[in-house]
Design a protein around this motif. Structure first.
Motif, PDB file in Angstrom:
ATOM      1  N   PHE A 513       1.127  -1.682  -0.495  1.00 39.22           N
ATOM      2  CA  PHE A 513      -0.297  -0.140   0.206  1.00 39.22           C
ATOM      3  C   PHE A 513       0.946   1.236  -0.377  1.00 39.22           C
ATOM      4  CE2 PHE A 513      -1.942   3.501   2.675  1.00 39.22           C
ATOM      5  CZ  PHE A 513      -3.120   3.466   1.453  1.00 39.22           C
ATOM      6  N   ARG A 514       0.340   2.048  -0.759  1.00 44.17           N
ATOM      7  CA  ARG A 514       0.784   2.936  -0.934  1.00 44.17           C
ATOM      8  C   ARG A 514       0.620   4.856  -0.941  1.00 44.17           C
ATOM      9  NH1 ARG A 514       6.190   3.711  -3.155  1.00 44.17           N
ATOM     10  NH2 ARG A 514       5.541   5.957  -4.640  1.00 44.17           N
ATOM     11  N   ALA A 515       0.843   5.440  -0.153  1.00 42.67           N
ATOM     12  CA  ALA A 515       0.287   6.638  -0.209  1.00 42.67           C
ATOM     13  C   ALA A 515       1.106   7.865  -0.315  1.00 42.67           C
ATOM     14  CB  ALA A 515      -0.768   6.668   0.969  1.00 42.67           C
ATOM     15  N   GLU A 516       0.927   9.127  -0.907  1.00 41.39           N
ATOM     16  CA  GLU A 516       1.700   9.554  -1.366  1.00 41.39           C
ATOM     17  C   GLU A 516       0.648  10.830  -2.285  1.00 41.39           C
ATOM     18  OE1 GLU A 516       5.923   8.522  -3.247  1.00 41.39           O
ATOM     19  OE2 GLU A 516       5.477  10.377  -4.750  1.00 41.39           O
ATOM     20  N   THR A 517       1.428  12.070  -1.135  1.00 42.43           N
ATOM     21  CA  THR A 517       0.481  13.746  -1.181  1.00 42.43           C
ATOM     22  C   THR A 517       1.868  14.833  -1.674  1.00 42.43           C
ATOM     23  OG1 THR A 517      -0.503  15.527  -0.896  1.00 42.43           O
ATOM     24  CG2 THR A 517       0.696  14.458   0.981  1.00 42.43           C
ATOM     25  N   TYR A 518       1.624  15.557  -2.571  1.00 39.45           N
ATOM     26  CA  TYR A 518       2.743  16.188  -3.244  1.00 39.45           C
ATOM     27  C   TYR A 518       2.004  17.362  -3.893  1.00 39.45           C
ATOM     28  CZ  TYR A 518       0.319  15.086  -7.449  1.00 39.45           C
ATOM     29  OH  TYR A 518      -0.915  15.070  -8.572  1.00 39.45           O
ATOM     30  N   PHE A 519       3.478  18.481  -4.019  1.00 41.14           N
ATOM     31  CA  PHE A 519       3.080  20.331  -3.896  1.00 41.14           C
ATOM     32  C   PHE A 519       4.776  20.170  -5.636  1.00 41.14           C
ATOM     33  CE2 PHE A 519       3.866  24.404  -4.328  1.00 41.14           C
ATOM     34  CZ  PHE A 519       2.552  24.585  -4.730  1.00 41.14           C
ATOM     35  N   LYS A 520       3.529  20.363  -6.221  1.00 38.84           N
ATOM     36  CA  LYS A 520       5.255  20.954  -7.260  1.00 38.84           C
ATOM     37  C   LYS A 520       4.706  22.276  -7.561  1.00 38.84           C
ATOM     38  CE  LYS A 520       5.680  18.071 -10.760  1.00 38.84           C
ATOM     39  NZ  LYS A 520       5.295  17.319 -12.257  1.00 38.84           N
ATOM     40  N   GLU A 521       6.234  23.270  -7.933  1.00 38.99           N
ATOM     41  CA  GLU A 521       5.804  24.392  -7.938  1.00 38.99           C
ATOM     42  C   GLU A 521       6.738  24.628  -9.540  1.00 38.99           C
ATOM     43  OE1 GLU A 521       6.134  29.114  -6.117  1.00 38.99           O
ATOM     44  OE2 GLU A 521       7.265  27.281  -5.527  1.00 38.99           O
ATOM     45  N   TYR A 522       5.908  25.772 -10.312  1.00 38.61           N
ATOM     46  CA  TYR A 522       7.004  25.447 -11.769  1.00 38.61           C
ATOM     47  C   TYR A 522       7.209  27.041 -11.636  1.00 38.61           C
ATOM     48  CZ  TYR A 522       5.606  20.757 -13.713  1.00 38.61           C
ATOM     49  OH  TYR A 522       4.900  19.535 -13.589  1.00 38.61           O
ATOM     50  N   ARG A 523       8.439  27.516 -12.479  1.00 39.70           N
ATOM     51  CA  ARG A 523       9.325  28.777 -12.112  1.00 39.70           C
ATOM     52  C   ARG A 523       9.001  28.516 -14.393  1.00 39.70           C
ATOM     53  NH1 ARG A 523      11.424  27.010  -8.053  1.00 39.70           N
ATOM     54  NH2 ARG A 523      13.173  27.589  -9.211  1.00 39.70           N
ATOM     55  N   ASN A 524       8.841  29.898 -14.674  1.00 40.61           N
ATOM     56  CA  ASN A 524      10.316  29.933 -15.712  1.00 40.61           C
ATOM     57  C   ASN A 524       9.747  29.391 -17.250  1.00 40.61           C
ATOM     58  OD1 ASN A 524      11.890  31.619 -14.787  1.00 40.61           O
ATOM     59  ND2 ASN A 524      13.534  31.180 -15.286  1.00 40.61           N
ATOM     60  N   LEU A 525       8.373  28.985 -16.907  1.00 39.30           N
ATOM     61  CA  LEU A 525       7.823  28.113 -18.198  1.00 39.30           C
ATOM     62  C   LEU A 525       7.866  29.226 -19.716  1.00 39.30           C
ATOM     63  CD1 LEU A 525       5.062  26.033 -16.821  1.00 39.30           C
ATOM     64  CD2 LEU A 525       7.534  25.621 -16.596  1.00 39.30           C
ATOM     65  N   ILE A 526       8.198  28.420 -20.850  1.00 38.75           N
ATOM     66  CA  ILE A 526       8.307  29.149 -22.012  1.00 38.75           C
ATOM     67  C   ILE A 526       6.287  29.928 -21.936  1.00 38.75           C
ATOM     68  CG2 ILE A 526       7.858  29.412 -24.296  1.00 38.75           C
ATOM     69  CD1 ILE A 526      10.976  28.944 -22.599  1.00 38.75           C
ATOM     70  N   GLN A 527       6.395  31.685 -22.845  1.00 38.67           N
ATOM     71  CA  GLN A 527       5.077  31.909 -22.999  1.00 38.67           C
ATOM     72  C   GLN A 527       5.450  32.776 -24.789  1.00 38.67           C
ATOM     73  OE1 GLN A 527       4.439  34.412 -19.438  1.00 38.67           O
ATOM     74  NE2 GLN A 527       2.687  33.460 -19.145  1.00 38.67           N
ATOM     75  N   TYR A 528       4.605  32.304 -25.067  1.00 36.74           N
ATOM     76  CA  TYR A 528       4.787  33.229 -26.273  1.00 36.74           C
ATOM     77  C   TYR A 528       2.888  33.719 -26.826  1.00 36.74           C
ATOM     78  CZ  TYR A 528       3.015  28.658 -28.127  1.00 36.74           C
ATOM     79  OH  TYR A 528       2.176  27.294 -28.425  1.00 36.74           O
TER      80      TYR A 528
END
Length: 720
Positions: A513-528
């Motif tokens: 049994f596995r339970a996993e919680t997470y948070f990811k924060e993205y920066r500097n993503l490409i925009q056009y």
């Protein structure tokens, strides 16, 4: 005379008794509890004893002077003490629990493993290919695990709110630059690698080791077999093509080769398709592994090639006539690796890979060609200073050359090299507490940027079969080739992500049994600022985003005899402000809820293994310009209907080495919709649309697999 002899004997015996020394003491653990049954002896002699139920020990010895006293017991670290034999009495010896025992803590946050070498395996190599609906595709099998999104119109691996190119693939620790077959819009691709030659897989959904870089979301590690068990030949006759493989084993070396020819034309004549084919998909591919065992290490040479083509008429809401797409792809991947030991507790891992990918795409009367050459050099050293402290350090060097032409005119190219250094320490504070601490330093010469990425993981065992893990890491990656091929006219920076992960894992008696919680924060993503990424677009690294969620996994191969099953569930909340998004929104590849149930059951009387897979995901977001044009808050605010796929497979052993295999996906014929394509211009003041649907309602597969081997017992059940 007899009296004199008796007196001499008595004198000698008395002398021996008086020269014996008593060794005594008590053996305790770190909590002060007695260790019962510990072996206590003087090194290099037979003089010794064992501790009793109070931890006490004592024995006599005729050895004198300075000696080494050894204390050993199964689950404790061996203790060696320098003693003076004449003065070692009533001493207390404390033992520490061994951190190398099978029930010691391991760092599990963000990582799921399969294979015989995995301490806790959530998938076995057999699972990769016997999962109903996977059709022998490693990526499709992984999509039944938590943390992944099934993007049916694409086919690649999307992990925890990340784009597919945010996951990197490695074979024996060496990067694969082109891990997927070539494809076109809304036609799903497959992973290039068959499970035939791989013995284990490590799939990281985040927080992975500092050894690996250039990935914002995930790494997929494929490990080839170290040593085949015997000579054998495998033959496959399938409704979609033919396959043959052979393994030869010698005293110190071995060679495994397999080749597959796929032609979907006969199949598609029998089964209706939702694609207008001129020439269905055809491919010739092969893989091989050569291994040589030295006295202190193993050398491997892995090579894979693929040549494929297809020709179709692709529908679009924006054109009256269909666009003819004729694609030819050639791909070659070669890597060499060496892993061995030297000196005192030193280990070296080194490798070199080269990848070549070429696409020749005809779009009606136009022609697009692109070529990518990529290489990876790697060196890693590892030193075991003790069972409790191991240090790794090494270097990577990536070289990529990309060139693209449209109608003979160059539209984009770049030459990039990335140099990286990393170091990482495995620290075992006790049998219950461990840490992995590392840092990676990389420099991208094309972007003229240096990045520093610290990473740390902790694991604590709360019970014999249960533990918690924490992980934090910074990750960077060069922007997608579709952007940086315009680097001469625009400046780009690395995209960045930070991962925070909390994991709980329980594993006992083939139950996990596995339970996993997470948070990811993205920066500097490409925009056009244009509808699609073009050479004249205005680019910026101002994008941002986040992904947070909960992943659950339960596997049971113990409760019911001959039955193995697993259930995985994922919840994700993710938004991004990137590409040409007017506001932050959930990308189209993210489904909030994903659920998979996979079952495998062996029926002895039928000599069969049957399997079922039910995959479900909630609707994915899409943008309706009829609403978002009036209000940007409506951007990406509509969702498709839920996705559902119920698949079945059946492997029947005609004889021990001959298998008849049948599978069908989407048995119930659910009419799934992946999204919508909207017109660029209005008709009667409305943007019209068309549905994006699977290439076929169902996929049927029938195959005959025959193994010829010395022991006449092996079969291809592991490779189906």
């Amino acid at each position: 005379m007899k009296t004199i002899f008796f007196l001499l004997t008595l004198l000698l015996f008395t002398t021996l008794l008086s020269s014996q020394n008593l060794i005594s003491g008590k053996v305790l653990d770190q909590k002060g509890k007695p260790v019962v049954g510990a072996n206590v002896y003087i090194e290099g002699t037979y003089d010794g004893g064992s501790s009793d139920d109070k931890g006490d020990f004592s024995f006599k010895t005729t050895i004198t002077g300075n000696q080494t006293l050894v204390v050993s017991y199964l689950v404790f670290e061996t203790v060696k003490l320098a003693i003076d034999v004449a003065d070692f009495k009533d001493r207390t010896i404390k033992m520490r629990e061994s951190v190398t025992s099978l029930d010691a803590v391991i760092v599990t946050a963000g990582t799921m493993e399969s294979g015989d070498k995995a301490r806790v395996s959530v998938l076995k190599p057999l699972d990769i290919v016997t999962t109903a609906g996977s059709a022998g595709n490693i990526i499709a099998a992984l999509q039944t695990l938590p943390g992944t999104n099934n993007v049916g119109e694409d086919g690649r691996l999307f992990v925890r709110g990340g784009e597919a190119d945010e996951t990197q693939t490695f074979v024996d620790g060496i990067r694969v630059a082109q891990p997927y077959d070539a494809s076109t819009n809304n036609l799903p691709t497959r992973g290039r690698f068959s499970p035939f030659l791989f013995s284990g897989i490590s799939f990281s959904t985040g927080g992975y080791s500092a050894e690996y870089g250039e990935a914002l979301s995930s790494v997929l590690l494929l490990n080839t077999q170290d040593e085949p068990d015997q000579n054998k030949t495998d033959i496959a006759i399938m409704t979609v093509g033919l396959g043959i493989g052979n393994t030869q084993k010698w005293k110190k070396s071995s060679l495994s080769v397999n080749t597959t020819y796929i032609d979907l034309a006969p199949y598609q004549l029998a089964i209706p398709q939702n694609v207008d084919w001129n020439k269905p998909f055809q491919s010739l591919s092969g893989e091989s592994v050569y291994r040589y065992n030295f006295n202190s290490g193993i050398f491997k040479l892995y090579a894979a090639f693929d040549a494929s083509r297809f020709d179709l008429n692709q529908e679009s809401i924006n054109t009256v006539e269909k666009t003819r797409v004729n694609l030819n792809n050639r791909n070659l991947y070669v890597n060499t690796s060496y892993k061995g030991n030297f000196g005192h507790q030193w280990q070296i891992t080194s490798g070199l890979s080269f990848g070549y990918g070429h696409n020749n795409i005809k779009l009606d009367l136009n022609q697009l060609k692109n070529t990518e050459n990529a290489a990876h050099l790697k060196l890693k050293l590892r030193k075991s200073f003790s069972d409790r402290f191991k240090l790794s350090f090494g270097a990577d060097y990536f070289i990529t050359q990309f060139d693209e032409h449209y109608n003979q005119f160059g539209v984009g190219d770049y030459n990039s090299s990335i140099a990286a250094l990393y170091t990482e320490a495995d620290i075992f504070f006790s049998k219950k507490l461990a840490a992995k601490v590392g840092v990676r330093l990389s420099n991208n010469d094309l972007l003229k940027e240096t990045s520093l990425s610290p990473r740390i993981s902790l694991a604590y065992k709360v019970a014999k079969y249960a533990q918690f893990s924490l992980a934090y890491g910074q990750f960077s990656q060069s922007p997608n080739a579709n952007y940086i091929k315009y680097a001469k006219d625009h400046s780009f920076e690395n995209e960045n992500a930070a991962h925070y992960i909390l994991n709980f894992q329980y594993s006992k008696n083939k139950k996990t049994f596995r339970a996993e919680t997470y948070f990811k924060e993205y920066r500097n993503l490409i925009q056009y600022n244009t509808q699609t990424a073009q050479s004249n677009s205005v680019y910026a690294n101002d994008g941002s985003g986040y992904a947070k969620g909960l992943d659950l996994f339960w596997r049971d191969g113990y409760t019911v005899k001959n039955l193995e099953y697993w259930i995985s569930y994922s919840f994700i909340d993710s938004k991004r402000d990137y590409k040409n998004f007017p506001v932050a929104a959930t990308p189209s590849f993210v489904a909030t809820h994903t659920l998979s149930l996979v079952t495998k059951y062996w029926i002895s009387d039928w000599k069969s293994q049957i399997g079922f897979t039910q995959s479900f995901s909630s609707g994915r977001p899409y943008n309706n310009p009829n609403k978002s044009e009036l209000n940007t808050n409506e951007f990406m605010n509509e969702k498709t209907k839920s996705f559902s796929n119920f698949s079945f497979n059946w492997a029947y052993l005609l004889t021990q080495q001959k298998i008849l295999y049948f599978s069908v996906s989407n048995i119930l014929g659910t009419q799934n919709i992946f999204g919508y394509e909207y017109a660029n211009e209005k008709t009667n003041n409305v943007y019209n649309r068309r549905e994006i649907t699977p290439t076929a309602d169902r996929f049927f597969f029938v195959g005959f697999f025959w193994t010829i081997s010395d022991n006449k017992k092996d079969n291809q059940l592991n490779n189906l």
